[in-house]
Design a protein around this motif. Structure first.
Motif, mmCIF file in Angstrom:
data_model
loop_
_atom_site.group_PDB
_atom_site.id
_atom_site.type_symbol
_atom_site.label_atom_id
_atom_site.label_comp_id
_atom_site.label_asym_id
_atom_site.label_seq_id
_atom_site.Cartn_x
_atom_site.Cartn_y
_atom_site.Cartn_z
ATOM 1 N N ILE A 1 0.834 -1.201 0.000
ATOM 2 C CA ILE A 1 0.000 0.000 0.000
ATOM 3 C C ILE A 1 0.871 1.255 0.000
ATOM 4 O O ILE A 1 0.598 2.222 -0.714
ATOM 5 N N GLN A 2 1.938 1.235 0.784
ATOM 6 C CA GLN A 2 2.804 2.401 0.882
ATOM 7 C C GLN A 2 3.699 2.577 -0.349
ATOM 8 O O GLN A 2 4.118 3.691 -0.655
ATOM 9 N N SER A 3 3.993 1.477 -1.052
ATOM 10 C CA SER A 3 4.944 1.529 -2.162
ATOM 11 C C SER A 3 4.296 1.727 -3.519
ATOM 12 O O SER A 3 4.905 2.314 -4.428
ATOM 13 N N LEU A 4 3.076 1.240 -3.708
ATOM 14 C CA LEU A 4 2.471 1.254 -5.037
ATOM 15 C C LEU A 4 2.286 2.651 -5.639
ATOM 16 O O LEU A 4 2.452 2.814 -6.855
ATOM 17 N N PRO A 5 1.962 3.689 -4.860
ATOM 18 C CA PRO A 5 1.783 5.002 -5.493
ATOM 19 C C PRO A 5 3.016 5.507 -6.236
ATOM 20 O O PRO A 5 2.882 6.284 -7.188
ATOM 21 N N ALA A 6 4.196 5.058 -5.837
ATOM 22 C CA ALA A 6 5.409 5.483 -6.524
ATOM 23 C C ALA A 6 5.666 4.690 -7.798
ATOM 24 O O ALA A 6 6.495 5.081 -8.616
ATOM 25 N N LEU A 7 4.928 3.586 -7.983
ATOM 26 C CA LEU A 7 5.184 2.687 -9.103
ATOM 27 C C LEU A 7 4.077 2.674 -10.149
ATOM 28 O O LEU A 7 4.292 2.231 -11.282
ATOM 29 N N ILE A 8 2.898 3.133 -9.786
ATOM 30 C CA ILE A 8 1.760 3.116 -10.700
ATOM 31 C C ILE A 8 1.551 4.512 -11.265
ATOM 32 O O ILE A 8 1.370 5.478 -10.517
ATOM 33 N N PRO A 9 1.588 4.661 -12.579
ATOM 34 C CA PRO A 9 1.417 5.996 -13.180
ATOM 35 C C PRO A 9 -0.038 6.451 -13.107
ATOM 36 O O PRO A 9 -0.963 5.645 -13.109
ATOM 37 N N GLY A 10 -0.206 7.756 -13.043
ATOM 38 C CA GLY A 10 -1.559 8.310 -13.037
ATOM 39 C C GLY A 10 -1.680 9.395 -11.994
ATOM 40 O O GLY A 10 -1.378 9.174 -10.814
ATOM 41 N N ALA A 11 -2.135 10.551 -12.399
ATOM 42 C CA ALA A 11 -2.248 11.686 -11.486
ATOM 43 C C ALA A 11 -3.595 11.747 -10.785
ATOM 44 O O ALA A 11 -3.703 12.260 -9.675
ATOM 45 N N ARG A 12 -4.639 11.215 -11.450
ATOM 46 C CA ARG A 12 -5.994 11.315 -10.894
ATOM 47 C C ARG A 12 -6.358 9.983 -10.241
ATOM 48 O O ARG A 12 -6.484 8.957 -10.905
ATOM 49 N N VAL A 13 -6.545 10.024 -8.927
ATOM 50 C CA VAL A 13 -6.807 8.807 -8.162
ATOM 51 C C VAL A 13 -8.150 8.935 -7.462
ATOM 52 O O VAL A 13 -8.432 9.960 -6.830
ATOM 53 N N THR A 14 -8.969 7.902 -7.589
ATOM 54 C CA THR A 14 -10.284 7.892 -6.946
ATOM 55 C C THR A 14 -10.328 6.783 -5.909
ATOM 56 O O THR A 14 -9.991 5.635 -6.197
ATOM 57 N N ILE A 15 -10.756 7.139 -4.700
ATOM 58 C CA ILE A 15 -10.861 6.170 -3.609
ATOM 59 C C ILE A 15 -12.224 6.337 -2.945
ATOM 60 O O ILE A 15 -12.491 7.363 -2.317
ATOM 61 N N PRO A 16 -13.118 5.346 -3.090
ATOM 62 C CA PRO A 16 -14.410 5.424 -2.402
ATOM 63 C C PRO A 16 -14.211 5.290 -0.887
ATOM 64 O O PRO A 16 -13.294 4.624 -0.418
ATOM 65 N N GLY A 17 -15.122 5.910 -0.144
ATOM 66 C CA GLY A 17 -15.018 5.854 1.303
ATOM 67 C C GLY A 17 -16.374 5.845 1.974
ATOM 68 O O GLY A 17 -17.401 6.040 1.317
ATOM 69 N N PRO A 18 -16.394 5.568 3.282
ATOM 70 C CA PRO A 18 -15.220 5.404 4.125
ATOM 71 C C PRO A 18 -14.469 4.125 3.780
ATOM 72 O O PRO A 18 -15.070 3.153 3.318
ATOM 73 N N THR A 19 -13.157 4.132 4.011
ATOM 74 C CA THR A 19 -12.371 2.960 3.675
ATOM 75 C C THR A 19 -11.155 2.872 4.577
ATOM 76 O O THR A 19 -10.959 3.712 5.462
ATOM 77 N N TYR A 20 -10.333 1.864 4.340
ATOM 78 C CA TYR A 20 -9.114 1.686 5.116
ATOM 79 C C TYR A 20 -8.239 2.921 4.929
ATOM 80 O O TYR A 20 -7.824 3.251 3.820
ATOM 81 N N ALA A 21 -7.947 3.610 6.031
ATOM 82 C CA ALA A 21 -7.354 4.948 5.957
ATOM 83 C C ALA A 21 -5.964 4.969 5.338
ATOM 84 O O ALA A 21 -5.524 6.012 4.844
ATOM 85 N N GLU A 22 -5.258 3.842 5.342
ATOM 86 C CA GLU A 22 -3.911 3.834 4.781
ATOM 87 C C GLU A 22 -3.917 4.053 3.260
ATOM 88 O O GLU A 22 -2.924 4.525 2.700
ATOM 89 N N HIS A 23 -5.010 3.702 2.598
ATOM 90 C CA HIS A 23 -5.058 3.890 1.145
ATOM 91 C C HIS A 23 -5.044 5.374 0.766
ATOM 92 O O HIS A 23 -4.146 5.805 0.017
ATOM 93 N N PRO A 24 -5.971 6.192 1.215
ATOM 94 C CA PRO A 24 -5.885 7.616 0.855
ATOM 95 C C PRO A 24 -4.628 8.286 1.402
ATOM 96 O O PRO A 24 -4.088 9.206 0.772
ATOM 97 N N HIS A 25 -4.147 7.826 2.540
ATOM 98 C CA HIS A 25 -2.918 8.385 3.094
ATOM 99 C C HIS A 25 -1.739 8.145 2.148
ATOM 100 O O HIS A 25 -0.915 9.041 1.927
ATOM 101 N N ALA A 26 -1.674 6.943 1.574
ATOM 102 C CA ALA A 26 -0.567 6.609 0.674
ATOM 103 C C ALA A 26 -0.613 7.406 -0.624
ATOM 104 O O ALA A 26 0.432 7.729 -1.203
ATOM 105 N N TRP A 27 -1.815 7.748 -1.103
ATOM 106 C CA TRP A 27 -1.971 8.442 -2.388
ATOM 107 C C TRP A 27 -2.131 9.942 -2.214
ATOM 108 O O TRP A 27 -2.533 10.639 -3.163
ATOM 109 N N ARG A 28 -1.795 10.473 -1.063
ATOM 110 C CA ARG A 28 -2.099 11.881 -0.779
ATOM 111 C C ARG A 28 -1.312 12.864 -1.650
ATOM 112 O O ARG A 28 -1.672 14.031 -1.733
#
Length: 332
Positions: A77-104
């Motif tokens: 979860i912490q590493s994937l944002p640096a490896l997956i291309p794409g500037a626009r990220v959508t995260i439905p919520g409420p959800t596991y808080a580490e996901h939006p934190h990682a893509w902030r």
């Protein structure tokens, strides 16, 4: 560091209740874990080796060999944002808080977790991050819908990242067997269903190039030798898995029924937890804590998540606490 369940020592200190007297329902972890056997001394003495059979056991369990063992899905979860291309990220919520934190660091869009909201957002996003079943709100997304979203994203180079930490009790909904498709990443963990959160073992299922980049980023020996031995044995224990699924599904229904009977009629979730919104959620959490019962509280929306009790005495203790005047008044 974000807030998580399982902070039992802090609760014991805050409420002056000895650690051993708590009923911890805050984590959503199987309360009857896979029975870990004695671990050979060599597992502690030698460096881990990646041809020890773990990947083969995982391939059999998940239905694909397009996988990488990691130190719990949190590492991915912490590493994937640096490896997956794409500037626009959508995260439905409420959800596991580490996901939006990682893509902030991206252009992050937060939407509600309904199928309609997600469907409407697909064409304006590069990366869709989902938890299925969702934690904490319990939404389930069926495979056909998920694959349709993936096709729309992948057709223009987008990605679907799906966290399946709680899916082992309903494996027919999993996308694990689809791993290897361009633009699809599936995260799995042995912490919840197997009850082995302390092993810190997870798997990233996805395209070869992404797995190679992630392995390079995480470095050698990402999973310890003892954890590799325990995880391999757990993944191969099909009899235990079948028995655990049956038991956990029944316990999940029992927990839902208990909360409904106590007046919390909007409780829902997968087998391992039940979640409900409540305007006085923090007050309810506090009153349960005075009974030595720890549950997971969320601020937005105000809500509580209950994991499964382990023993019959724990079920009775929870039922008794829910029936006390200070708590019962809040359910009306």
């Amino acid at each position: 560091m974000l807030e998580h369940g399982g902070r039992l020592r802090r609760a014991a200190s805050d409420y002056g209740i000895p650690l051993q007297d708590w009923l911890d329902l805050s984590t959503g972890i199987n309360p009857t874990p896979w029975p870990v056997p004695e671990i050979p001394l060599s597992a502690w003495h030698r460096l881990p080796e990646d041809d020890d059979g773990l990947e083969a056991a995982a391939a059999d369990y998940y239905g694909t060999d397009q996988l990488l063992a990691v130190a719990g899905s949190q590492a991915a979860i912490q590493s994937l944002p640096a490896l997956i291309p794409g500037a626009r990220v959508t995260i439905p919520g409420p959800t596991y808080a580490e996901h939006p934190h990682a893509w902030r660091g991206t252009t992050l869009q937060r939407i509600d977790a309904s199928v309609g909201s997600i469907d409407a957002a697909i064409d304006a996003t590069d990366v869709l991050v989902l938890v299925n079943p969702n934690n904490p709100s319990g939404e389930h997304y069926d495979r056909a819908q998920l694959l349709a979203w993936h096709r729309r994203l992948a057709s223009r180079g987008g990605w679907l990242v799906i966290d399946e930490a709680f899916i082992d009790t309903a494996p027919s909904n999993s996308l694990a067997a689809e791993a290897g498709r361009p633009g699809l990443v599936v995260l799995r963990s042995i912490g919840k269903f197997f009850g082995l959160a302390g092993a810190r073992t997870g798997f990233v299922l996805g395209p070869r190039e992404l797995r190679a980049a992630l392995a390079e980023r995480l470095g050698p020996w990402a999973v310890s030798g003892p954890a590799r031995i325990v995880t391999q044995a757990a993944l191969r224990d099909h009899a235990w898995q079948e028995s655990a699924r049956t038991r956990l599904l029944a316990q999940g229904r029992r927990l839902g029924a208990l909360l409904h009977a106590a007046g919390f009629g909007n409780a829902r979730g997968p087998a391992l937890f039940q979640w409900f919104e409540h305007p006085d959620a923090d007050t309810l959490r506090h009153r349960l804590a005075t009974h030595g019962i720890l549950v997971r509280h969320f601020d937005s929306p105000a809500s509580l998540r209950f994991g499964l009790p382990a023993l019959e005495a724990d079920w009775l203790r929870l039922a008794d606490a829910l029936d006390t005047p200070g708590i019962k008044d809040l359910s009306r």
